[in-house]
Motif scaffolding. Sequence first.
Motif, PDB file in Angstrom:
ATOM      1  N   ILE A 157     -24.407 -13.015  -3.200  1.00  0.00           N
ATOM      2  CA  ILE A 157     -24.693 -11.502  -3.056  1.00  0.00           C
ATOM      3  C   ILE A 157     -23.148 -10.307  -2.761  1.00  0.00           C
ATOM      4  O   ILE A 157     -23.362  -9.020  -2.676  1.00  0.00           O
ATOM      5  N   LYS A 158     -22.378 -11.061  -2.507  1.00  0.00           N
ATOM      6  CA  LYS A 158     -20.613 -10.664  -1.938  1.00  0.00           C
ATOM      7  C   LYS A 158     -20.165 -10.035  -3.550  1.00  0.00           C
ATOM      8  O   LYS A 158     -19.796  -8.660  -3.809  1.00  0.00           O
ATOM      9  N   GLU A 159     -20.701 -10.543  -4.458  1.00  0.00           N
ATOM     10  CA  GLU A 159     -20.572 -10.493  -5.642  1.00  0.00           C
ATOM     11  C   GLU A 159     -20.972  -9.090  -6.096  1.00  0.00           C
ATOM     12  O   GLU A 159     -20.067  -8.104  -7.179  1.00  0.00           O
ATOM     13  N   MET A 160     -22.452  -9.112  -5.845  1.00  0.00           N
ATOM     14  CA  MET A 160     -23.301  -7.898  -6.398  1.00  0.00           C
ATOM     15  C   MET A 160     -22.594  -6.813  -5.595  1.00  0.00           C
ATOM     16  O   MET A 160     -22.706  -6.035  -6.450  1.00  0.00           O
ATOM     17  N   MET A 161     -22.576  -6.861  -4.655  1.00  0.00           N
ATOM     18  CA  MET A 161     -21.531  -5.670  -3.870  1.00  0.00           C
ATOM     19  C   MET A 161     -20.788  -5.289  -4.248  1.00  0.00           C
ATOM     20  O   MET A 161     -20.217  -3.711  -4.220  1.00  0.00           O
ATOM     21  N   LYS A 162     -19.389  -5.818  -4.544  1.00  0.00           N
ATOM     22  CA  LYS A 162     -18.517  -6.100  -5.602  1.00  0.00           C
ATOM     23  C   LYS A 162     -18.682  -5.193  -6.757  1.00  0.00           C
ATOM     24  O   LYS A 162     -18.017  -4.130  -7.600  1.00  0.00           O
ATOM     25  N   HIS A 163     -19.948  -5.533  -7.587  1.00  0.00           N
ATOM     26  CA  HIS A 163     -20.351  -5.336  -8.763  1.00  0.00           C
ATOM     27  C   HIS A 163     -20.150  -4.042  -8.755  1.00  0.00           C
ATOM     28  O   HIS A 163     -20.118  -2.622  -9.229  1.00  0.00           O
ATOM     29  N   ALA A 164     -21.068  -3.149  -7.773  1.00  0.00           N
ATOM     30  CA  ALA A 164     -21.506  -1.809  -7.197  1.00  0.00           C
ATOM     31  C   ALA A 164     -20.446  -0.594  -6.933  1.00  0.00           C
ATOM     32  O   ALA A 164     -20.321   0.237  -7.314  1.00  0.00           O
ATOM     33  N   TRP A 165     -20.090  -1.382  -5.753  1.00  0.00           N
ATOM     34  CA  TRP A 165     -18.561  -0.545  -5.530  1.00  0.00           C
ATOM     35  C   TRP A 165     -17.347  -0.527  -6.868  1.00  0.00           C
ATOM     36  O   TRP A 165     -17.069   0.742  -6.742  1.00  0.00           O
ATOM     37  N   ASP A 166     -17.480  -1.709  -7.450  1.00  0.00           N
ATOM     38  CA  ASP A 166     -16.466  -1.192  -8.320  1.00  0.00           C
ATOM     39  C   ASP A 166     -17.166   0.515  -9.226  1.00  0.00           C
ATOM     40  O   ASP A 166     -16.141   0.652  -9.765  1.00  0.00           O
ATOM     41  N   ARG A 179     -25.158   7.480 -10.521  1.00  0.00           N
ATOM     42  CA  ARG A 179     -25.963   7.262 -11.279  1.00  0.00           C
ATOM     43  C   ARG A 179     -25.613   6.485 -12.505  1.00  0.00           C
ATOM     44  O   ARG A 179     -24.981   6.281 -13.494  1.00  0.00           O
ATOM     45  N   PRO A 180     -26.374   5.167 -12.908  1.00  0.00           N
ATOM     46  CA  PRO A 180     -26.082   4.038 -13.116  1.00  0.00           C
ATOM     47  C   PRO A 180     -26.340   4.356 -14.582  1.00  0.00           C
ATOM     48  O   PRO A 180     -25.730   3.428 -15.480  1.00  0.00           O
ATOM     49  N   VAL A 181     -27.095   4.661 -15.123  1.00  0.00           N
ATOM     50  CA  VAL A 181     -27.721   4.650 -16.809  1.00  0.00           C
ATOM     51  C   VAL A 181     -25.906   5.951 -17.168  1.00  0.00           C
ATOM     52  O   VAL A 181     -26.073   5.815 -18.445  1.00  0.00           O
ATOM     53  N   SER A 182     -26.018   7.042 -17.233  1.00  0.00           N
ATOM     54  CA  SER A 182     -25.124   7.983 -17.289  1.00  0.00           C
ATOM     55  C   SER A 182     -23.479   7.660 -17.031  1.00  0.00           C
ATOM     56  O   SER A 182     -23.082   8.279 -18.465  1.00  0.00           O
ATOM     57  N   VAL A 200     -18.928   6.345   2.800  1.00  0.00           N
ATOM     58  CA  VAL A 200     -18.929   6.290   4.309  1.00  0.00           C
ATOM     59  C   VAL A 200     -20.519   5.042   4.691  1.00  0.00           C
ATOM     60  O   VAL A 200     -20.136   4.502   5.362  1.00  0.00           O
ATOM     61  N   ASP A 201     -21.217   5.353   3.952  1.00  0.00           N
ATOM     62  CA  ASP A 201     -22.236   4.141   3.752  1.00  0.00           C
ATOM     63  C   ASP A 201     -22.380   2.573   3.934  1.00  0.00           C
ATOM     64  O   ASP A 201     -22.868   2.163   4.947  1.00  0.00           O
ATOM     65  N   ALA A 202     -21.165   2.740   2.859  1.00  0.00           N
ATOM     66  CA  ALA A 202     -20.788   1.184   2.597  1.00  0.00           C
ATOM     67  C   ALA A 202     -19.543   0.799   3.625  1.00  0.00           C
ATOM     68  O   ALA A 202     -18.814  -0.033   3.387  1.00  0.00           O
ATOM     69  N   LEU A 203     -19.007   1.097   3.993  1.00  0.00           N
ATOM     70  CA  LEU A 203     -17.756   0.801   5.392  1.00  0.00           C
ATOM     71  C   LEU A 203     -17.907  -0.644   6.048  1.00  0.00           C
ATOM     72  O   LEU A 203     -17.459  -1.573   6.248  1.00  0.00           O
ATOM     73  N   ASP A 204     -19.240  -0.133   6.653  1.00  0.00           N
ATOM     74  CA  ASP A 204     -19.508  -1.413   7.337  1.00  0.00           C
ATOM     75  C   ASP A 204     -19.938  -2.689   6.816  1.00  0.00           C
ATOM     76  O   ASP A 204     -19.147  -3.992   7.010  1.00  0.00           O
ATOM     77  N   THR A 205     -20.960  -2.235   5.428  1.00  0.00           N
ATOM     78  CA  THR A 205     -20.845  -3.720   4.748  1.00  0.00           C
ATOM     79  C   THR A 205     -19.898  -3.542   4.153  1.00  0.00           C
ATOM     80  O   THR A 205     -19.156  -5.431   4.312  1.00  0.00           O
ATOM     81  N   LEU A 206     -18.655  -3.317   3.802  1.00  0.00           N
ATOM     82  CA  LEU A 206     -17.465  -4.031   3.146  1.00  0.00           C
ATOM     83  C   LEU A 206     -16.694  -4.346   4.494  1.00  0.00           C
ATOM     84  O   LEU A 206     -15.516  -5.477   3.901  1.00  0.00           O
TER      85      LEU A 206
END
Length: 484
Positions: A157-166, A179-182, A200-206
Amino acid sequence: VFLQTSAGPTSFRLTEKFILLLVFSAFITLCFGAIFFLPDSSKLLSGVFFHSPAVETNTRTGPDSGDSGSAGNDERVLAKIRKDHEKALLEAKDTLQKRPEELNQEIMNDKAKVAKDSMDQDGKDANNLPVVQYQRPPGATGHEPLDPETRDRRTKIKEMMKHAWDSYRRYAWGSNELRPVSKQGHSSNLFGSIKGATIVDALDTLYIMEMFEEFDAATDWVDKNLDFKVNAEVSVFEVNIRFVGGLLSAYYLSGKEVFRRKAVELGEKLLPAFKTPTGIPWALLNLKSGIGRNWPWASGGSSILAEYGTLHLEFMHLSKLSGNPEFAQKVMNIRKVLNRLDKPQGLYPNYLNPNSGQWGQHHVSVGGLGDSFYEYLLKAWLMSDKSDEEGKKMYYDALQAIETNLMRKSSSGLTYIAEWKGGLLEHKMGHLTCFAGGMIALGADGAPSDKTGHQMELAAEIARTCHESYSRTGKYMFTPTCRF
């Protein structure tokens, strides 16, 4: 007859005399300016005009001045420097011998002292906020699960989060969405021209995932770039849950003051939304003008239950962190309005007119338009350390009405929560209603003892229905909505 007299070689015309007078005046002004305004001009003036011996003595410099007092002063200064140096060395040696926890405590004490010293007479700091003694919540980080399978899942799950964040940081940094496609940034109109919703929405998850490098980069962006001084219309509900909620979560996890300051600043900008005859807030608000309105499609311009009912948690904390009771008063007034109204079958319709204080269209849904209102009632009670008896009663009464009037079982044995329109049931359940399984399980522990087991069973049945819904429609690219 015209008489013409010629000027002699030593005479001046009137214009020439004027120019000479102007030059002479400028010269005199320059001289006096040099005397009175240049450095040491007062000493120069005294020395030139009055020949003061005191001035002559005080303006001497260098070894030839013969001032024995100056040498004494230099020795005293050198002695003080040596003394301070020795003191600093002793303090450094003492510090190196201390344990890490002692050093951390001293740092916290120094921070508290600085905060206290910066307070003004009203007990406010430089940002006009009261000093709050921060307490880090236990268990947020630093614990690894013992079970290997759980550890592997957590790592994935952490790997997936890092992929999305990067990817977001690479392609859409500062925008509200990627927008993931474009592979381009996008900013939704729900947030007006406020940027950085994903950050801002990801701060607590990070923070919880211990991605501290990413968390620090996000914190730096919030500090330098998050701006609420915009002339734009925003969704009060969306800005509250994503920006205010995200900032509050980040503050409670990390203790960084920038998050508290930004959350209170934004909360203050949302307060004009409550300027209605009933105090039920508008759905949309221009942050600069303070002018609000509702969605035109919402039952004659009504406010929506899931929107005005999903402010309570954040606004209660805004009062706690700002010292301003107005935030709490606004959301408590929403409860007063709801408690005064007659509720059909004990149910809460999705639409409420903020001007008349009357229900709009009698449409009840535990999914879209209604969902998070019920969730916030339960969580308000839990957040209060189970002291919010009003929130508790409203939640369990609502749940009983939902079970009686909306919960049904399909022919294949799947429990679902139908929608209610004007007294008639519409036998469908959208995917947003699936949160109810977790909500009912969360609240089962606080139910009367004879209902705890029953509510856990209901929660499991709703969760099973949602699993089947996704399982049976997963091959299609659309949001599952089951009709029974």
